[in-house]
Design a protein around this motif. Structure first.
Motif, PDB file in Angstrom:
ATOM      1  N   PHE A  86       0.859  -1.312   0.112  1.00 56.70           N
ATOM      2  CA  PHE A  86      -0.075  -0.002   0.001  1.00 56.70           C
ATOM      3  C   PHE A  86       0.777   1.301   0.005  1.00 56.70           C
ATOM      4  O   PHE A  86       0.256   2.363  -0.186  1.00 56.70           O
ATOM      5  CB  PHE A  86      -0.972   0.026   1.033  1.00 56.70           C
ATOM      6  N   THR A  87       2.301   1.389   0.281  1.00 53.71           N
ATOM      7  CA  THR A  87       2.977   2.512   0.483  1.00 53.71           C
ATOM      8  C   THR A  87       3.938   2.617  -0.568  1.00 53.71           C
ATOM      9  O   THR A  87       4.095   3.479  -1.608  1.00 53.71           O
ATOM     10  CB  THR A  87       3.279   2.667   1.855  1.00 53.71           C
TER      11      THR A  87
ATOM     12  N   PHE B 277       4.290   3.525  -4.191  1.00 54.03           N
ATOM     13  CA  PHE B 277       3.522   4.741  -4.552  1.00 54.03           C
ATOM     14  C   PHE B 277       4.219   6.061  -4.340  1.00 54.03           C
ATOM     15  O   PHE B 277       4.050   7.233  -4.582  1.00 54.03           O
ATOM     16  CB  PHE B 277       2.123   4.917  -3.842  1.00 54.03           C
ATOM     17  N   PHE B 278       5.625   5.641  -3.720  1.00 57.37           N
ATOM     18  CA  PHE B 278       6.349   6.773  -3.384  1.00 57.37           C
ATOM     19  C   PHE B 278       7.917   6.346  -3.969  1.00 57.37           C
ATOM     20  O   PHE B 278       7.964   5.376  -4.264  1.00 57.37           O
ATOM     21  CB  PHE B 278       6.674   7.076  -1.896  1.00 57.37           C
TER      22      PHE B 278
ATOM     23  N   ASP C 235      -1.760  12.463  -7.715  1.00 53.34           N
ATOM     24  CA  ASP C 235      -2.551  12.755  -6.449  1.00 53.34           C
ATOM     25  C   ASP C 235      -3.860  12.207  -6.381  1.00 53.34           C
ATOM     26  O   ASP C 235      -4.129  11.783  -5.078  1.00 53.34           O
ATOM     27  CB  ASP C 235      -2.596  14.468  -6.323  1.00 53.34           C
TER      28      ASP C 235
ATOM     29  N   HIS D  93      -3.205   8.599  -5.005  1.00 54.36           N
ATOM     30  CA  HIS D  93      -2.593   8.448  -3.722  1.00 54.36           C
ATOM     31  C   HIS D  93      -3.912   8.583  -2.865  1.00 54.36           C
ATOM     32  O   HIS D  93      -4.119   7.751  -1.921  1.00 54.36           O
ATOM     33  CB  HIS D  93      -1.731   9.660  -3.731  1.00 54.36           C
TER      34      HIS D  93
ATOM     35  N   VAL E 101      -5.421   5.021  -3.103  1.00 52.76           N
ATOM     36  CA  VAL E 101      -4.686   4.074  -2.372  1.00 52.76           C
ATOM     37  C   VAL E 101      -4.723   4.300  -0.997  1.00 52.76           C
ATOM     38  O   VAL E 101      -4.892   3.329   0.219  1.00 52.76           O
ATOM     39  CB  VAL E 101      -3.343   3.888  -2.765  1.00 52.76           C
ATOM     40  N   ALA E 102      -4.801   5.609  -0.568  1.00 53.78           N
ATOM     41  CA  ALA E 102      -4.938   5.960   1.133  1.00 53.78           C
ATOM     42  C   ALA E 102      -6.050   5.479   1.603  1.00 53.78           C
ATOM     43  O   ALA E 102      -5.966   4.840   2.728  1.00 53.78           O
ATOM     44  CB  ALA E 102      -4.642   7.434   1.377  1.00 53.78           C
TER      45      ALA E 102
ATOM     46  N   GLU F  47       1.198   8.698   9.429  1.00 58.25           N
ATOM     47  CA  GLU F  47       0.952   7.680   8.299  1.00 58.25           C
ATOM     48  C   GLU F  47       1.513   8.733   6.721  1.00 58.25           C
ATOM     49  O   GLU F  47       1.233   9.589   6.675  1.00 58.25           O
ATOM     50  CB  GLU F  47      -0.783   7.887   7.963  1.00 58.25           C
ATOM     51  N   PRO F  48       2.248   7.810   6.008  1.00 62.12           N
ATOM     52  CA  PRO F  48       2.761   8.466   4.752  1.00 62.12           C
ATOM     53  C   PRO F  48       2.010   9.008   4.137  1.00 62.12           C
ATOM     54  O   PRO F  48       2.403  10.020   3.340  1.00 62.12           O
ATOM     55  CB  PRO F  48       3.471   7.352   4.254  1.00 62.12           C
ATOM     56  N   TYR F  49       0.589   8.784   3.924  1.00 58.21           N
ATOM     57  CA  TYR F  49      -0.309   9.428   2.982  1.00 58.21           C
ATOM     58  C   TYR F  49      -0.881  10.661   3.904  1.00 58.21           C
ATOM     59  O   TYR F  49      -1.871  11.396   3.149  1.00 58.21           O
ATOM     60  CB  TYR F  49      -1.442   8.385   2.733  1.00 58.21           C
TER      61      TYR F  49
ATOM     62  N   THR G 298      -1.495  13.607   1.539  1.00 55.11           N
ATOM     63  CA  THR G 298      -2.554  13.476   0.512  1.00 55.11           C
ATOM     64  C   THR G 298      -3.588  14.427   0.460  1.00 55.11           C
ATOM     65  O   THR G 298      -4.392  14.285   1.270  1.00 55.11           O
ATOM     66  CB  THR G 298      -2.892  11.899   0.564  1.00 55.11           C
ATOM     67  N   GLU G 299      -3.588  15.114  -0.596  1.00 57.66           N
ATOM     68  CA  GLU G 299      -4.968  16.291  -0.665  1.00 57.66           C
ATOM     69  C   GLU G 299      -6.252  15.340  -0.853  1.00 57.66           C
ATOM     70  O   GLU G 299      -6.402  14.337  -1.624  1.00 57.66           O
ATOM     71  CB  GLU G 299      -4.718  16.718  -2.330  1.00 57.66           C
TER      72      GLU G 299
ATOM     73  N   LEU H 244      -7.421  13.509   1.817  1.00 58.43           N
ATOM     74  CA  LEU H 244      -7.668  12.449   2.716  1.00 58.43           C
ATOM     75  C   LEU H 244      -8.383  12.683   4.204  1.00 58.43           C
ATOM     76  O   LEU H 244      -9.299  12.160   4.562  1.00 58.43           O
ATOM     77  CB  LEU H 244      -6.376  11.666   3.010  1.00 58.43           C
TER      78      LEU H 244
END
Lengths: 397, 397
Positions: free
Chosen positions: A182-183, A186-187, A209, A212, A215-216, B308-310, B313-314, B316
């Motif tokens: 999941f992470t 994507f980075f 974006d 992202h 997926v988040a 959280e890495p996300y 994220t725009e 979320l």
């Protein structure tokens, strides 16, 4: 208690495996065992101990306290052996025909002794060799439907379910999925692994974006939604198959997770194989049949064995089914992308020898993965996955 | 181990409570304690042990191994005392100003010794007496934001969160909520308790298929979505307040549940009080301020402390906030209905002396609850709750 367990642990040798097989009383006294270590040595020792005359044998699997990945070694909990043997036993309560029988387990040595399945083949290898496994989707559809239903709040006493959930809290193995599925892909993360020809496509994902955000949301579902005891790693490499038999192995990632996750990972690995060959039909048919068997089986169980007072409520089953399909499609997209550019690849794609063909297949995989994630809310019927698959081809030819 | 704990347990006497208070070293030796049992005797013994000269004291709470409800007694796990003291300690890591300090706990005796809050008043009683508690929503909004954020996958190491979730698996107390909040009131169940004048309205709920479907979805969220450590019973009777102070008590229902649940129960109990009086404004203002403080505090924590890495994220955070409001509105609807016709009522409505006025208020409650459940997906701003509240009035006058 943890300390004494740690101190007892030592890796099994071949002679130790033979001694254990003899000790369990599964074979006549004096059986002249042959023992072969057949694991890939990255995560587990796997001994095949058998009688060369009768060919009867057992598998002795021992978790190693580390994982070897890309040349490095990282510590990995031995508790995963307990999770695996407990999950196999729990699944056997509902679908004994689809899991190896567990004969014995030893928590302190992280050992599970189980049924020998060497007459079967890993489904991924068979698919790559062009096999079709006509009963695979019937069996996996039933496996998923029964394990999900009976371990969920619909098929199990809801208080007992919480106790089972407590036993399957699995932080370390879940973290692998959280990171690698999941992470990281994507980075721009060091675990990623892709051919330089894919860099433009990969960087596009890293800068997407809209992707992202979706997926988040899927990752959040994986982190928080405890629908049922899921296998957690149900790709075609976790399935032994023949034309008549199917056995699901390796549930060390098992935990209480969302209904759609196992289905999504299975779909993804069928799609990855479909992307690697010109004859797509058997794989797409497997996806559709898996879903249809799943929904029919789940609906029949719902009708007959539901413990939830709202079971008969008009629309509830449909809502669960619809959300499960949407989630499965999204999870499938994540799995396809990570298997193409993340740490752990699949032989279906990596094994394509012709370089331009391989790169093209991987580009298609990235596009298909992205489409599945972004358009999952529009998927109301499983056949729409087929349409997305062919649209992906059409858009790039 | 369970057995030895069971055999050690015995109910505290007043002299035992005094001896325990003396033993803890919180008071000078020789303090001439006064002890009063102040619990309602249904679920717990609650001793107020204090020095009559200084007025300083402690509360000693002991869980009883049964619950007395409607004259009957049913067994109830003593483990809830451990859940309660552990939850108070966990909350104190993030919002020490809003929970009583825990001085001591004893698992085998199911005892928690905590800060004496007798200078404060239970908020429900104060509201019924016409108080407004100007800082209540500021404090509760901050309490909810911080406890939810810091125990979620956004504010806590995601592996540590799973361990905490494991410690707060709470099947028996969750079952009470599953039955009494989400199930029984919506069916003709023996636990229900309502005045005969309401029968037509109640039977309409029992036959409302659309409502059943939406409550079933909300119940499924309560059963499966493990967002954060929630209080689990955050009504106005679980809050001590004054004009300047707020303390949240009694988290024995705490477990890992959905973000929206505590907010929804708090909103519901403010709305129940608003329905019982002619001056609605202070309660509606509290709902809006609670939500605004919650969202601002949560957003600031998200910005500064998200693991959280996300996180960046725009969209979320907006998605989490929107889903939390929708769920909170739905949970509020369930709580309003069950407090009106289920097993456990609230004094806000039951205490209305004039019978026609009381019946009318309860009819409004049922209608408002239903509207909140059915229309929750359309709620994008907290002010819409106010509109629904007044629409309910308008539709019946």
């Amino acid at each position: 208690m943890t300390h004494s367990k740690q101190s007892v642990y030592e890796p099994l040798t071949e002679s130790g495996a033979v001694a254990l097989a003899a000790r369990l009383g599964l074979f006549p006294e004096g059986t002249p065992f042959i023992c072969q270590e057949i694991g890939d040595g990255n995560l587990n020792l796997v001994f095949h101990v058998f009688d060369p005359q009768t060919k009867k044998g057992v598998i002795i699997k021992q978790a190693l306290p580390y994982a070897k990945v890309v040349g490095e070694s990282w510590p990995l909990t031995l508790k995963r052996a307990v999770i695996e043997s407990n999950a196999l036993r729990t699944f056997a309560d509902y679908v004994p025909q689809y899991v190896p029988k567990v004969y014995y387990s030893d928590e302190s040595l992280a050992i599970t002794v189980m049924e020998d399945l060497s007459h079967l083949q890993i489904a991924r290898k068979g698919f790559i060799a062009g096999k079709t496994y006509p009963l695979l989707s019937q069996h996996i559809g039933e496996f998923i439907a029964k394990t999900l239903f009976y371990t969920s709040d619909f098929g199990m006493n809801q208080q007992q379910k919480k106790q089972l959930q407590q036993n399957f809290i699995n932080p370390e193995l879940c973290k692998i999925t959280e990171d690698l599925v999941f992470t990281d892909p994507f980075f721009d993360h060091e675990t990623n692994n892709f051919e330089e020809e894919l860099r433009r496509d990969v960087e596009a994902l890293w800068n997407d974006d809209a992707l992202h955000l979706e997926v988040a949301k899927l990752k959040r579902k994986f982190l928080t939604e405890a629908d049922a005891l899921i296998h957690g790693d149900l790709h075609t490499g976790s399935i032994f198959a023949s034309d008549t038999e199917t056995k699901v192995i390796d549930p060390e990632f098992a935990f209480y997770g969302p209904f759609g996750f196992d289905i999504g990972q299975f779909f993804a690995n069928l799609l990855l194989n479909a992307l690697s060959r010109s004859e797509h039909e058997p794989l797409l048919a497997h996806i559709e049949k898996t879903w249809n068997v799943f929904t029919h089986t789940f609906a029949a169980l719902w009708e007959q064995h539901n413990v939830e007072p709202y079971a008969k409520t008009e629309g509830l089953l449909q809502d669960v089914r619809q959300q499960t399909l949407i989630d499965a499609v999204g999870f499938a997209g994540c799995e396809i992308i990570r298997r193409t550019i993340g740490l752990a690849h699949v032989a279906d794609l990596d094994g394509i020898e012709d370089q331009p063909t391989r790169i093209h297949a991987k580009q298609l995989a990235l596009q298909l993965g992205r489409q599945l994630i972004l358009h999952r809310q529009t998927i109301h019927e499983v056949q729409q996955i087929r349409s997305l698959f062919f649209q992906t081809f059409a858009a790039t030819h």
